[in-house]
Design an enzyme around this catalytic site. Structure first.
Site, PDB file in Angstrom:
ATOM      1  N   LYS A  72       0.818  -1.213   0.000  1.00 55.68           N
ATOM      2  CA  LYS A  72       0.000   0.000   0.000  1.00 55.68           C
ATOM      3  C   LYS A  72       0.856   1.270   0.000  1.00 55.68           C
ATOM      4  O   LYS A  72       2.057   1.238   0.271  1.00 55.68           O
ATOM      5  CB  LYS A  72      -0.968  -0.016   1.188  1.00 55.68           C
ATOM      6  CG  LYS A  72      -2.176  -0.911   0.904  1.00 55.68           C
ATOM      7  CD  LYS A  72      -3.227  -0.868   1.978  1.00 55.68           C
ATOM      8  CE  LYS A  72      -4.402  -1.778   1.574  1.00 55.68           C
ATOM      9  NZ  LYS A  72      -5.385  -1.937   2.644  1.00 55.68           N
ATOM     10  N   ARG A 118      -3.624  -9.886   5.331  1.00 47.11           N
ATOM     11  CA  ARG A 118      -4.067  -9.965   3.928  1.00 47.11           C
ATOM     12  C   ARG A 118      -2.940  -9.450   3.036  1.00 47.11           C
ATOM     13  O   ARG A 118      -2.517  -8.311   3.176  1.00 47.11           O
ATOM     14  CB  ARG A 118      -5.340  -9.118   3.770  1.00 47.11           C
ATOM     15  CG  ARG A 118      -5.980  -9.187   2.402  1.00 47.11           C
ATOM     16  CD  ARG A 118      -7.231  -8.319   2.358  1.00 47.11           C
ATOM     17  NE  ARG A 118      -7.850  -8.339   1.048  1.00 47.11           N
ATOM     18  CZ  ARG A 118      -7.476  -7.575   0.041  1.00 47.11           C
ATOM     19  NH1 ARG A 118      -6.482  -6.714   0.170  1.00 47.11           N
ATOM     20  NH2 ARG A 118      -8.098  -7.667  -1.127  1.00 47.11           N
TER      21      ARG A 118
HETATM   22  C1  8Y7 Z   1      -8.187  -4.256   2.224  1.00 46.01           C
HETATM   23  C2  8Y7 Z   1      -9.263  -5.059   1.826  1.00 46.01           C
HETATM   24  C3  8Y7 Z   1      -8.455  -3.989   0.108  1.00 46.01           C
HETATM   25  C4  8Y7 Z   1      -7.840  -4.239   3.600  1.00 46.01           C
HETATM   26  C5  8Y7 Z   1      -9.630  -5.805   3.970  1.00 46.01           C
HETATM   27  C6  8Y7 Z   1      -5.573  -3.368  -1.528  1.00 46.01           C
HETATM   28  C7  8Y7 Z   1     -10.442  -5.503  -0.323  1.00 46.01           C
HETATM   29  C8  8Y7 Z   1      -6.773  -2.535  -1.553  1.00 46.01           C
HETATM   30  N1  8Y7 Z   1      -7.687  -3.618   1.139  1.00 46.01           N
HETATM   31  N2  8Y7 Z   1      -9.988  -5.822   2.681  1.00 46.01           N
HETATM   32  N3  8Y7 Z   1      -9.431  -4.874   0.493  1.00 46.01           N
HETATM   33  N4  8Y7 Z   1      -8.583  -5.034   4.418  1.00 46.01           N
HETATM   34  N5  8Y7 Z   1     -10.298  -6.543   4.857  1.00 46.01           N
HETATM   35  O1  8Y7 Z   1      -4.475  -2.726  -1.660  1.00 46.01           O
HETATM   36  O2  8Y7 Z   1      -6.923  -3.561   4.067  1.00 46.01           O
HETATM   37  O3  8Y7 Z   1      -5.603  -4.591  -1.426  1.00 46.01           O
HETATM   38  S1  8Y7 Z   1      -8.302  -3.455  -1.555  1.00 46.01           S
END
Ligand code: 8Y7
Length: 285
Positions: free
Chosen positions: A223, A257
């Site tokens: 990020k 994640r």
């Molecule tokens: C997150 C996410 C994204 C996060 C959760 C990316 C779908 C942006 N970021 N879901 N999603 N937490 N739970 O850079 O930080 O992956 S999208």
């Protein structure tokens, strides 16, 4: 009372565990377009499972700032073939990253075992849909909406306080709607309506989220809180992402994640070994 086989426990996740990201989108921020074909997406998911992912997060809507909105049909067409094939090919739980109740329903019918909602079930009908589906759900914090969330994020009461207040409210709404407490997990949403400094305040105060007594998930992988700090493009953000992931787990996070499963699993093994080192029953397993 929580039965041992209820909610998140039913997913059999190691704690801490790694969630591998599978973006089935043309426009995701660091890997858009790579896994649009179902065969390529399934192949990538199986690779992440091989590398130690405890859960696979499939998503058909990009939530990066300024991304185009997608219809239920588009989202379903992207994710359903992948979830169906994957559910038949692996026991590893599959998560559906969506805010749309119709997509939640179809995805769970196709074999998804968990819902990941960056809008924390705030879309109309998302709460009752989720209660009916009775699967674990991740409620993520976001200030504002994806299109505009980075324009002027502000937390006059302090970011940790405001996120905790938000979570208390969402847990209350969710449980009122019939969602079991043992099916809830929380994610503070790094990068979603947060300045660079807010993101680091959040990382520093993450432990405070443990007060809700549910698993904590975080997504920091590649990020801009890494890239802008270090002035590095997405392909060079792994060391920063791993450092932040390790800090998050040391602060109590349960699920990381990430795009980079193999290295993240390795980083978490260091923490696991340290935590088990004094265990008289042994420590390496
Ligand atoms: C997150 C996410 C994204 C996060 C959760 C990316 C779908 C942006 N970021 N879901 N999603 N937490 N739970 O850079 O930080 O992956 S999208």
């Amino acid at each position: 009372m929580t039965a041992p086989d209820a909610g998140f426990d039913r997913l059999n996740l190691p704690r801490p565990g790694v969630m591998g990201i599978l973006n089935i989108t043309p426009d995701s921020f660091s890997d858009g377009g790579q896994f649009l074909h179902p065969d390529r997406a399934v192949e990538r998911a199986l690779e992440m499972i091989e590398q130690g992912a405890a859960i696979i997060d499939t998503g058909g809507e990009s939530t990066r700032p300024g991304a185009e909105a997608v219809s239920v049909q588009q989202e379903a067409d992207r994710v359903l073939p992948v979830i169906e094939t994957l559910a038949g090919a692996t026991k590893t739980p599959i998560s559906i990253d969506t805010s749309k109740p119709a997509v939640m329903r179809m995805a769970v019918r196709a074999g998804a075992a968990m819902i990941n909602d960056v809008r924390a079930l705030r879309e109309p009908e998302a709460l009752p849909a989720c209660a009916e589906l009775n699967v674990p759900v991740c409620l993520m914090h976001m200030q504002g909406r994806p299109r505009t969330m980075q324009q002027s994020p502000a937390y006059p009461d302090g970011i940790i306080n405001e996120i905790n207040t938000f979570f208390s409210d969402r847990i209350e709404q969710a449980t009122k709607a019939g969602i079991a407490h043992h099916n809830i997990c929380l994610d503070p949403g790094f990068g979603f309506g947060k300045t660079l400094r807010h993101n680091y305040q959040l990382l520093n105060g993450l432990q405070s989220l443990l007060q809700h007594k549910v698993p904590i998930m975080v997504g920091i992988s590649r990020k801009s809180m890494i890239g802008r700090l270090l002035n590095l493009p997405v392909q060079q953000r792994l060391p920063g992402s791993l450092s932040a992931a390790v800090i998050a787990v040391m602060q109590g996070a349960d699920i990381i994640r990430t795009h980079d499963v193999k290295s993240t699993v390795e980083a978490l093994q260091i923490i696991h070994a340290m935590r088990r080192a004094d265990d008289p029953q042994g420590w390496q397993q």
